[in-house]
Design an enzyme around this catalytic site. Structure first.
Site, PDB file in Angstrom:
ATOM      1  N   SER A   1       0.864  -1.187   0.000  1.00  0.00           N
ATOM      2  CA  SER A   1       0.000   0.000   0.000  1.00  0.00           C
ATOM      3  C   SER A   1       0.893   1.228   0.000  1.00  0.00           C
ATOM      4  O   SER A   1       2.047   1.178   0.445  1.00  0.00           O
ATOM      5  CB  SER A   1      -0.894   0.007   1.235  1.00  0.00           C
ATOM      6  OG  SER A   1      -1.547   1.253   1.402  1.00  0.00           O
TER       7      SER A   1
ATOM      8  N   TYR B   1      -2.236  -0.266  10.736  1.00  0.00           N
ATOM      9  CA  TYR B   1      -2.271  -0.630   9.319  1.00  0.00           C
ATOM     10  C   TYR B   1      -0.958  -0.233   8.628  1.00  0.00           C
ATOM     11  O   TYR B   1      -0.359  -1.035   7.902  1.00  0.00           O
ATOM     12  CB  TYR B   1      -3.451   0.051   8.627  1.00  0.00           C
ATOM     13  CG  TYR B   1      -3.623  -0.359   7.182  1.00  0.00           C
ATOM     14  CD1 TYR B   1      -4.279  -1.549   6.850  1.00  0.00           C
ATOM     15  CD2 TYR B   1      -3.121   0.422   6.149  1.00  0.00           C
ATOM     16  CE1 TYR B   1      -4.427  -1.934   5.525  1.00  0.00           C
ATOM     17  CE2 TYR B   1      -3.264   0.044   4.823  1.00  0.00           C
ATOM     18  CZ  TYR B   1      -3.923  -1.137   4.516  1.00  0.00           C
ATOM     19  OH  TYR B   1      -4.059  -1.517   3.197  1.00  0.00           O
TER      20      TYR B   1
END
Length: 341
Positions: free
Chosen positions: A197, A210
């Site tokens: 990501s 995250y």
């Protein structure tokens, strides 16, 4: 001795310059995509989102699909979509023609297999991997895609959710790789894809767990890439996928400054996967979508932290996760109220 080092240093400079030239040429002259027909491809988190789209793209290229997901129902739904694609790909209308008036029969009939697996539990990963090798065969492509998000700021996030995020988004990559890499090394053939990501390259407020998990996954991927290079197994490829926020619902509500949204809208999942497939099939080591992510990552590496903060505030990226966090909190409160908790 010094002369040898100097000569070697000059050779290194030439190799670096040549690598830059080759990389630049690939932007102009697109390399040919490799075939994955008949290759066994494991996709984690295949039941929805990017995992489902990756499965469909590999099915169109007639790979043997091995779909892993913790949700067996959604995983079977993906499998049915894959079977439909197989039928379309192998239908008479999809062929170029006939040979001697007789329709050609494809030499290989691709298949799809589904396995219910919690990648957050290494015992589940290892036992499922054993079943795959026994029932399907040795794995050629591993797509580490499964991911979760807690949706809580650090001080409000239960410890068990932090642990779950780290285990699924990062630790699982260790276990799947340990399960399938040995045979890849033996055959000197394979491809490992890490779906990371942009939040694993640079981060923002409110998604500490995250971001940490994605930073960890990217660090794992880079170290493993160097290890494979050092082993001189040139038949094993690695691709790191780092998209900007993808419109899959995982970060629903995330907003940057409204004036900037037209320039940095959430990515369409189909676009993200199409770009990623192109990178995978041409053995590209890393793909960031959109390309502006490369620039942001570079600027973060060279600019002072306070300069980055100024830029974040201008873009509205410093608090872009706050609406998402608020929505998740409201949804949780509503569920608790309904359940009488």
């Amino acid at each position: 001795m010094m002369i040898n080092i100097l000569v070697e240093f000059l050779v290194v400079i030439l190799k670096v310059l040549w690598a830059i030239v080759v990389a630049g040429l690939k932007w102009i002259v697109k390399p040919k995509e490799k075939s994955v027909a008949g290759q066994v491809c494991v996709i984690t988190g295949a039941g929805s989102g990017l995992g489902r789209l990756f499965a469909k793209e590999f099915a169109r290229r007639r790979a043997v699909l091995v779909l892993w997901d913790i949700n067996s129902q959604s995983n079977e739904e993906t499998a049915e979509m894959v079977r439909q694609i197989y039928r379309e790909v192998d239908s008479p209308m999809s062929k170029d023609g006939t040979v001697g008036g007789v329709e050609e029969v494809p030499p290989f009939q691709p298949q799809v297999y589904t396995y219910t697996c919690d990648v957050g539990k290494r015992e589940s990963v290892y036992s499922t991997a054993l079943k795959v090798r026994r029932e399907v065969g040795e794995v050629n492509l591993l797509i580490n895609n499964a991911g979760v998000v807690s949706g809580h700021p650090l001080l409000e996030c239960p410890d068990e959710l932090i642990e779950r995020t780290m285990v699924v988004n990062c630790h699982a990559h260790f276990w799947t790789t340990k399960a399938f890499l040995p045979k890849m090394l033996e055959m000197n053939h394979g491809h490992i894809v890490t779906v990371g990501s942009s939040l694993g390259l640079f981060s923002t407020a409110g998604v500490e767990d995250y971001s940490a998990s994605k930073f960890g996954a990217i660090g794992f991927h880079e170290s493993l890439s160097h290890e494979i290079k050092a082993s001189e197994k040139d038949g094993i490829k690695m691709t790191l996928v780092c998209p900007y926020l993808v419109d899959t619902g995982m970060f629903r509500g995330c907003r940057i400054r409204k004036e900037m949204e037209p320039f940095l809208p959430p990515l369409k999942p189909e676009f993200c996967v199409k770009q990623s497939m192109r990178a995978i099939l041409t053995d590209q080591p890393m793909i960031c979508t959109p390309r502006s992510i490369y620039m942001v990552h570079f600027m973060k590496s060279i600019l002072p932290f306070e300069a980055i903060v100024c830029m974040y505030r201008f873009l509205g990226a410093d608090k872009c996760m706050y609406p998402f966090l608020a929505q998740r909190k409201e949804a949780m409160n509503n569920n608790e109220a309904k359940n009488g908790i």
